[in-house]
Scaffold this active site. Structure first.
Site, PDB file in Angstrom:
ATOM      1  N   GLY A  87       0.849  -1.187   0.000  1.00 26.48           N
ATOM      2  CA  GLY A  87       0.000   0.000   0.000  1.00 26.48           C
ATOM      3  C   GLY A  87       0.882   1.234   0.000  1.00 26.48           C
ATOM      4  N   GLY A 135      -0.038  -4.950   0.796  1.00 25.67           N
ATOM      5  CA  GLY A 135      -1.276  -4.677   0.073  1.00 25.67           C
ATOM      6  C   GLY A 135      -1.425  -5.469  -1.220  1.00 25.67           C
ATOM      7  N   GLU A 158       5.709  -6.447   7.515  1.00 22.85           N
ATOM      8  CA  GLU A 158       5.165  -5.335   8.306  1.00 22.85           C
ATOM      9  C   GLU A 158       5.760  -5.162   9.699  1.00 22.85           C
ATOM     10  OE1 GLU A 158       2.264  -6.134   5.075  1.00 22.85           O
ATOM     11  OE2 GLU A 158       3.373  -7.393   6.460  1.00 22.85           O
ATOM     12  N   ASP A 166      -1.355  -7.210   7.740  1.00 27.30           N
ATOM     13  CA  ASP A 166      -2.799  -6.949   7.679  1.00 27.30           C
ATOM     14  C   ASP A 166      -3.406  -7.480   6.379  1.00 27.30           C
ATOM     15  OD1 ASP A 166      -1.517  -4.934   6.162  1.00 27.30           O
ATOM     16  OD2 ASP A 166      -3.093  -3.472   6.587  1.00 27.30           O
TER      17      ASP A 166
END
Length: 375
Positions: A87, A135, A158, A166
């Protein structure tokens, strides 16, 4: 009136402009044959997802899902280096520091998109050629088919930036064989090529150079069912020779991974690694010691809880965690150290696992009332 030569010039200039705007669109959405095709088009940024890309992809998937003339959805990246490297973390960081609402909005809409892919009624084929992280995993792994190539580089890195794996990581990671998912989540270990298939992340493996032919064949399928799409992918998969002879990179360590990463707490994992003392264990210890202690604790609990939850419940939980990270210290510090100053020397607060209290962790998992993610 324009002289013929001038008119030609104007036309050429106009063509150049429209070509330019077309090629600078961050995401290309087109219908070809029976297939809806999503092309992530930010090659310089390794096709990292922006909010505007998410806002274009989501309604298009929903439209194609309802369209009787669309039989499958294909997602791919441009540029040859990455499918999607994650992301747009820089934008989220800047916005979070400025007190802007992007961190709430971005994660919310990204997870809603992840869920749309996970529940998509049409066969969804992700061509994960090149770097696929964060992402990028979210817009591929929840789909029915994930095609890896020898260029695929998968990771959920992450914990190194004060975040957690996530985009539904709490759903798919604990469902991988043994404790592979826990290992990948906590250490950020990178899987390459056919190993992405062997770990259970990809469903098929096809050489990178054969993807255009595969795509053409997928588009040419006449009113295909999910089985027809699977058969075509299988036929390509069976013919692929790359990395076939090599053994799975984690094979020799699986026994250790399964025992060391099955502990109930991060402290216990660290103790087990120290007691083990093998070169492999020491290497994992070194890696884990670089990660955000807060992220490690959040991640372990996220995976342990996510193992028995639906994708929707996992994404709701992860949204709570994302907002906790946005309120905290480590995410901004991790992004600074890894992506901005690149000194690779984050100063985590708290700096030790023992200092991250159970109360603090519990707090991160608490519902957000009206601000909760609703799917």
């Amino acid at each position: 009136r324009l002289k013929p030569f001038n008119r030609l010039q104007v036309i050429l200039q106009h063509l150049k402009m429209s070509e330019h705007t077309e090629s600078t669109a961050e995401v290309l959405l087109e219908k070809r044959g029976g297939a809806g095709i999503i092309t992530l088009n930010r090659p310089k940024a390794l096709n990292a997802l922006t909010l505007s890309m998410i806002r274009q992809i989501y309604p298009q998937i929903k439209t194609w899902e309802q369209d009787p003339e669309t039989y499958l959805i294909i997602i791919k990246g441009t540029g040859g280096k990455a499918f999607c490297a994650g992301g747009d973390i820089r934008a989220i960081t800047d916005a979070g520091k400025a007190g802007d609402s992007l961190p709430q909005v971005f994660f919310r809409e990204e997870y809603i998109l992840n869920n749309a892919i996970g529940t998509c009624k049409k066969p969804y084929v992700a061509l994960i050629d090149g770097i696929t992280m964060g992402g990028g995993v979210g817009v591929s792994v929840h789909g029915r088919f994930r095609v890896a190539t020898e260029k695929t580089l998968f990771a959920m890195p992450e914990t190194a930036i004060g975040l957690f794996p996530d985009v539904g990581g709490g759903y798919f990671l604990p469902r991988l064989p043994g404790k592979i998912g826990y290992y990948l989540a906590l250490t950020g270990f990178r899987l390459k090529g056919r190993d992405v298939l062997r770990a259970g992340i990809a469903t098929h493996f096809v050489e990178s150079e054969r993807l255009p032919a595969l795509e053409k064949d997928l588009i040419a399928l006449k009113s295909p069912t999910t089985e027809n799409v699977a058969d075509l992918l299988n036929s390509y998969h069976v013919k692929s020779k790359a990395d076939q002879e090599k053994q799975f990179v984690l094979d020799e360590h699986m026994e250790k991974i399964n025992s060391l990463f099955s502990a109930n707490s991060m402290e216990e994992i660290v103790t087990k690694l120290k007691q083990d003392g093998s070169p492999f264990a020491i290497k994992q210890l070194e890696t884990i010691n670089k990660m955000s202690p807060t992220s490690l604790k959040l991640t372990l609990r996220q995976l342990r809880e996510g193992a028995s939850m639906s994708l929707q419940d996992v994404l709701t939980m992860e949204y709570r965690l994302s907002q906790a990270c946005m309120r905290g210290h480590d995410f901004y510090e991790g992004v600074r150290a890894v992506l901005i100053d690149k000194d690779q020397a984050p100063r985590w607060k708290p700096a030790a696992l023992e200092e991250v209290t159970d109360e603090f962790v519990d707090d991160c998992f608490k519902p957000l009332g009206n601000n909760d993610l609703k799917l």
